[in-house]
Design an enzyme around this catalytic site. Structure first.
Site, short mmCIF file in Angstrom:
data_model
loop_
_atom_site.label_atom_id
_atom_site.label_comp_id
_atom_site.label_asym_id
_atom_site.label_seq_id
_atom_site.Cartn_x
_atom_site.Cartn_y
_atom_site.Cartn_z
CB CYS A 98 -0.93 0.00 1.21
SG CYS A 98 -1.98 1.47 1.29
N GLY A 99 1.05 1.84 -1.16
CA GLY A 99 1.91 3.02 -1.26
C GLY A 99 1.36 4.21 -0.51
CG HIS A 100 -2.99 5.30 0.37
ND1 HIS A 100 -3.46 4.03 0.13
CD2 HIS A 100 -3.69 5.75 1.46
CE1 HIS A 100 -4.39 3.72 1.01
NE2 HIS A 100 -4.55 4.74 1.83
CG ASP A 256 -6.21 4.50 -4.18
OD1 ASP A 256 -6.32 5.62 -3.66
OD2 ASP A 256 -5.24 3.76 -4.02
N GLY A 261 -0.49 4.72 -4.72
CA GLY A 261 0.97 4.72 -4.63
C GLY A 261 1.62 3.52 -5.29
#
Length: 335
Positions: A98-100, A256, A261
């Site tokens: 999970c980038g964010h 999203d 991300g």
């Protein structure tokens, strides 16, 4: 049940950080803890019932959460080289990347003093996630966190031009692994564009494509299959490089709100593979709500690339959630 959280949003996408009230999370690594959280016989989007999963459901369901909620359980790092670990979760279960969320966690770690940071300059936060070790570089000015850069695990292109039959006609998709598997295709190939008015159709298309890719040979090494489907619009280039707007439909039809991300990492690898994104160029990646990430390819590693994605994360609140024993709704509901 009594759970405390600190909530952030990264470019509009929520991230709920659990700060107290968790039951023990066994396991010797973050990846092992995720497997235990999912449970024997469970899947990433259908975990087995447990005390830990009761917390996830409580926080992602109404009236305490909503179907678009995302968050994480902060756990021990795999070793002393990282600051902490995290188990990422959403309304359906547990993700590998999970980038964010990594970006929100980096800002949270600095904002709370968990990781020391200068008033002016940068602070590096090292985080163990199920897909590996990632970092968040938090940019600071005047004692405030002004931006954050997510450096992902290496991203690899898995397959190009995979042909699929859909209810909107035949399409081809590209597959990349950036901590999780993402499928990419232009929204125009489905007769759509990435605008809020088309979200129901975009969501339905994303779910259909994810289901159609189930069992594809390119995914044989990835037990969870496709995590997200990225539908994008091509926009005029900026002076720095390509410009796209996307919506990522992940898990079982979750949208999203940010440009995504880890999904941006996937797009960067595919654009570099196409020769559209050069070593010195930057991708401007817009979300369906108009927020922006910028991304770049930093280096090549084996058959993959290391990417960096920059955006902003802001605290939205601190909460204490309780579950009354007489509450007939229990952990809540999803609509």
């Amino acid at each position: 049940m009594n759970i405390t959280t600190t909530d952030y949003h990264t470019a509009g996408e929520p991230f709920r950080i659990v700060t107290g009230g968790l039951p023990p999370v066994p396991g010797d690594s973050v990846a092992e803890r995720r497997a235990i959280a999912i449970g024997a016989g469970g899947t990433a989007t259908s975990p087995r019932a447990s005390a830990l999963d009761d917390v996830r459901r409580l926080l992602t369901r109404e009236p305490r959460g909503h179907a678009g909620m995302y968050g994480g359980f902060v756990v021990a790092a795999d070793d002393g080289e990282a600051d902490f670990g995290v188990l990422f979760w959403h309304k359906d279960g547990y993700s590998t990347a999970c980038g964010h969320g990594t970006m929100a966690l980096g800002v949270w770690a600095v904002d709370t003093g968990r990781v020391a940071a200068p008033d002016d300059g940068t602070a590096l936060v090292r985080i163990d996630v199920p897909s590996g070790r990632v970092t968040a570089t938090v940019h600071r000015r005047g004692g405030r966190s002004t931006a954050v850069t997510f450096r992902n695990v290496p991203t690899r292109v898995l397959a190009r031009k995979v042909e699929l039959a859909t209810s909107r006609g035949a399409v081809t998709v590209d597959l990349a692994h950036s901590g999780a598997v993402y499928a990419s295709l232009p929204a125009a190939a489905l007769g759509l564009s990435v605008v809020p008015e088309r979200l129901p159709e975009l969501t339905a298309a994303g779910r259909e494509i994810r289901a159609a890719l189930d069992g594809h040979p390119a995914l044989a090494a990835y037990r969870d299959g496709v995590y997200g489907v990225i539908l994008y619009d091509e926009l005029p280039d900026t002076p720095s490089g390509p410009h796209q707007r996307n919506v990522t439909v992940f898990a079982d039809g979750q949208i999203d709100r940010s440009p995504c991300g880890s999904g941006t990492s996937a797009r960067l690898a595919l654009l570099a593979d196409e020769g559209v994104l050069g070593p010195a160029q930057t991708l401007r990646h817009d979300s369906v709500i108009g927020t922006v990430f910028t991304g770049r390819v930093r280096e090549r590693v084996g058959d993959g690339v290391v990417t960096e994605v920059t955006g902003t994360a802001h605290r939205t609140g601190e909460h204490r959630f309780v579950l009354d024993g007489d509450d007939t709704l229990g952990a809540g509901f999803l609509l």
